[in-house]
Scaffold this active site. Structure first.
Site, short mmCIF file in Angstrom:
data_model
loop_
_atom_site.label_atom_id
_atom_site.label_comp_id
_atom_site.label_asym_id
_atom_site.label_seq_id
_atom_site.Cartn_x
_atom_site.Cartn_y
_atom_site.Cartn_z
N HIS A 86 -0.79 3.11 2.61
CA HIS A 86 -1.58 3.75 3.06
C HIS A 86 -0.77 5.30 3.14
O HIS A 86 -1.39 6.05 3.40
CB HIS A 86 -1.37 3.21 4.39
CG HIS A 86 -1.69 1.98 5.29
ND1 HIS A 86 -1.11 1.63 6.16
CD2 HIS A 86 -2.32 1.63 5.17
CE1 HIS A 86 -2.19 0.27 6.79
NE2 HIS A 86 -2.31 0.29 5.69
N CYS A 141 -16.98 4.34 -14.69
CA CYS A 141 -16.52 4.16 -13.24
C CYS A 141 -14.97 4.32 -13.37
O CYS A 141 -14.57 4.41 -12.07
CB CYS A 141 -16.88 3.89 -12.32
SG CYS A 141 -17.32 1.85 -12.61
#
Length: 743
Positions: A353, A664
């Site tokens: 996080h 990508c």
């Protein structure tokens, strides 16, 4: 033997100082092996220095030196293998050091202490009687040396801090940028390892605990509010996880049961959270292990409220680089954004996080600084270079000035490259190249100017799932996808279906596997849970109504049936949506990620089933080389420039025929990587936003025909270094060296 080894390693780790830990090592080893002497030599520059000994002259410690390859100890360092001699003084390589007073010792056994092919030191045992150490003794010493690497590395690095030269550590870039500030250790939490204490009655202890829980809940609300306005609402959902945990009925029941057993509120919190944390830390999934730090943080905060009700730490008065063993989201929120120059997390990874927050807030961040002596670094000035992945502590003023010049130069170059984005993205001979952007947050998509990008080549939908404490609803997903699709106007937005598993499991959907990267992840998982897949692809297509710029990308495809099943579900979702809206909807384009090597060989069969292909260079490299890029032990073997990767990419370019093909992964955002990809024939690249201007500048200074000779040389290369050197030499020859020289 195992018990003895564990005891020695634990005693070394528990020592109060570096000197004590090394002294404890030689004392414990001498006793365990029943020898007359044990000594530890550490690498010092090009040679070795006697750092600790139980048996040699005390005055020689820290003074006795051997040059590289000198003496038998130096020979152990040079050969990088154990040496076992019955009578060391009679060996031709023996070197007498008068100050160590070892004339009475005959038997000699030494083994190198090695970390990633680099010798850190040599551990030696000696005995007065001339004899050969037996196999069991040799095995014991070698095994012990292998167990000492973490402690020895941290001890050596902390020792080096005492010298006047600046210190440098390599690290993983979690969020790019540069910071120059003092290091601030995150406010210490109360330890969960508290001494058990009886309480003053169940009702009284539960009342104290209930107040602490409510105060912690209010604290989380305040921290979340501090960040509101600085980032999108999705990210603030990270703090909802704390709120969810506090209100969890199971946790409440466990805490209440502890109070009923007569324990104090502090003991109840400690016992409960230690148990929870241990369960999460025992899990093999990288992401779930990181959630253990959230649980630990929450438990420590509740203890803090019990000890100091209503008190909170004072924010710093000047910008700082925040450091902790594991940075948590709440630690970031405690420091005002204007005072947060950078972030250092000794542990943790890009899926934590804190890493997600750092990228969302554009804060330079380094993660994974193995063996960093945190306490010794507190308050010291540092340069956090999250461009090249390094931390410099107490740099000389000339180094600081150089970094500031580098930072200024980098900013000027990036500004110049950015201005160039207004020009058409094509080579000098008129070949168009489409440059797109990777994104994982809604805000990243909304910040893009559609006029300057070819679209979003990869939108990582799993980020939306990772910051929730439950699966996001169809409505939540629709709103997120709709914002990105609308922000890009008529430019295509390629949204990858949920790609969890491996290093990206969800906290509310635990996956326990021995080898998660080869397990239940990507399309395999979502096809096993069609209810998740249908909700997601329906939300995507609903969000696409009115914009019609959606493309769906399927991750981790390894066989044809996965594509056939996926397309059926996507079509089912479209038909259901048509019935709900009472209108016809055009089918969306569907593509496949080429990241499992098997998909390379299936390309001719896949072509009729899909509309486009996208190479995931990160995972393709990982699987081709059998290297876990998150494993520090082998991370240096991970390279996009491995000849096998180049050969595979060339094969992909051939096998896709006239189908649309893009890349990508991170390779596309590196100047050398982009050049190599274009030399292999690719004309569509997707990258992080920061790389866009630089790669655009590269494209506009290329002549496509000149790349043919580079392609031939690349396909003949035999080493990673040769591949990268070929790309750099080409840029040097064409006046483009500035593109890579500052990275």
């Amino acid at each position: 033997m195992i018990t003895t080894l564990r005891t020695i390693v634990q005693r070394v780790a528990d020592a109060d100082s570096i000197e004590q830990s090394m002294a404890e090592l030689v004392r414990q080893t001498r006793g365990a092996m029943n020898t007359d002497c044990c000594s530890l030599y550490l690498v010092d520059g090009e040679g070795l220095i006697l750092q600790a000994s139980d048996g040699l002259a005390a005055q020689a410690i820290g003074r006795a030196r051997l040059n590289a390859g000198e003496g038998i100890v130096g020979m152990v360092m040079r050969r990088e293998e154990p040496i076992n001699l019955a009578d060391a003084p009679s060996h031709p390589a023996f070197k007498r050091l008068p100050e160590v007073e070892e004339d009475e010792f005959r038997a000699f056994l030494a083994t190198p202490i090695t970390h990633r092919s680099k010798v850190l030191g040599v551990l030696v045992v000696q005995q007065k009687v001339a004899r050969q150490f037996n196999e069991e003794e040799e095995a014991f010493l070698v095994t012990l040396a292998s167990q000492l690497v973490p402690e020895l590395r941290q001890s050596r690095e902390a020792t080096e801090l005492a010298s006047s030269t600046p210190k440098r550590w390599g690290a993983t870039v979690a969020s790019p940028g540069i910071a120059d500030a003092e290091i601030l250790l995150a406010r210490p939490r109360l330890s969960l390892n508290v001494k058990p204490m009886q309480g003053q009655g169940s009702d009284k202890e539960w009342l104290r605990l209930e107040r602490a829980l409510l105060a912690t809940q209010d604290d989380m609300t305040a921290l979340s509010g501090r960040l509101s306005g600085e980032m999108e609402s999705q990210i603030s959902a990270i703090f909802d996880i704390y709120q969810y945990l506090i209100a969890d009925p199971v946790l409440q029941q466990d805490l209440m049961a502890g109070c009923d057993e007569g324990w104090s509120a502090e003991t109840v919190v400690a016992n409960t959270f230690v148990s929870y944390v241990a369960r999460f830390e025992a899990m093999t999934d990288h992401y779930l292990k990181e959630r253990a730090s959230d649980l630990k943080d929450l438990g420590q905060r509740i203890l803090g409220q019990l000890a100091r009700p209503g008190q909170s730490g004072k924010p710093p008065v000047k910008p700082v680089i925040l450091m902790a063993n594991e940075i948590t989201a709440t630690m970031l929120a405690e420091v005002p954004r204007s005072k947060l120059a950078g972030i250092i997390s000794v542990e943790g990874g890009a899926s934590s996080h804190a890493a997600i927050l750092a990228r969302a807030m554009s804060i330079p961040a380094l993660f994974g600084l193995e063996g960093l002596p945190m306490q010794a670094l507190a308050g010291k000035r540092a340069i956090l270079d999250a461009v090249r992945g390094q931390l410099l502590v107490e740099p000389a003023e000339t180094v600081v000035q150089e970094f500031h010049r580098f930072q200024s130069s980098l900013a000027k170059k990036d500004a110049r490259y950015e201005r160039g984005l207004s020009q058409p993205c094509q080579t000098q001979d008129g070949i168009a190249v489409c440059l797109q952007v990777n994104a994982g947050l809604v805000a990243e998509g909304e910040q893009l100017d559609p006029a300057y990008v070819g679209g979003i080549g990869l939108y990582r939908s799993e980020t939306l799932f990772m910051v929730q404490n439950h699966f996001p609803t169809e409505q939540t997903q629709e709103r997120a996808y709709q914002r990105v699709l609308r922000a890009l106007g008529n430019k295509p937005v390629t949204i990858r279906t949920l790609d969890i598993g491996g290093d990206k499991p969800l906290p509310y959907f635990p996956i326990r596997e021995d080898n998660p990267f080869l397990g239940w992840r990507g399309i395999r998982l979502t096809l096993d849970h069609p209810e998740l897949f249908l909700v997601q692809v329906k939300a995507m297509q609903r969000a696409n109504v009115g914009t019609n710029n959606l493309r769906i990308l399927l991750p981790m495809v390894s066989n044809l049936d996965e594509v056939i099943q996926s397309r059926k579900l996507i079509e089912q979702a479209r038909q259901e949506l048509e019935e709900e809206l009472d209108r016809s909807l055009a089918p969306v384009q569907v593509g496949v990620m080429i990241e499992v090597p098997a998909s390379i060989y299936l390309l001719p069969q896949l072509r009729p089933l899909v509309d486009f292909f996208s190479v995931g260079s990160n995972d393709l490299t990982q699987y081709l080389l059998a290297v876990d890029r998150n494993n520090a032990q082998v991370a240096d073997r991970f390279s996009h420039y491995h000849p096998a990767v180049i050969q595979a990419l060339a094969q992909v370019a051939i096998n896709v025929g006239d189908s649309e093909l893009s890349v990508c992964g991170e390779m596309a955002g590196e100047p050398e990587g982009a050049l190599i990809l274009m030399a292999l024939g690719l004309r569509q690249l997707s990258m992080n936003r920061r790389s866009l201007g630089r790669i655009h500048h590269l494209v506009r200074h290329l002549h496509a025909p000149q790349l043919e000779s580079l392609k031939v040389a690349l396909l003949q290369a035999r080493e990673c270094t040769e591949v990268r050197l070929l790309a750099r030499q080409w840029m040097d020859d064409h006046g483009l060296a500035e593109l890579y020289q500052d990275l």
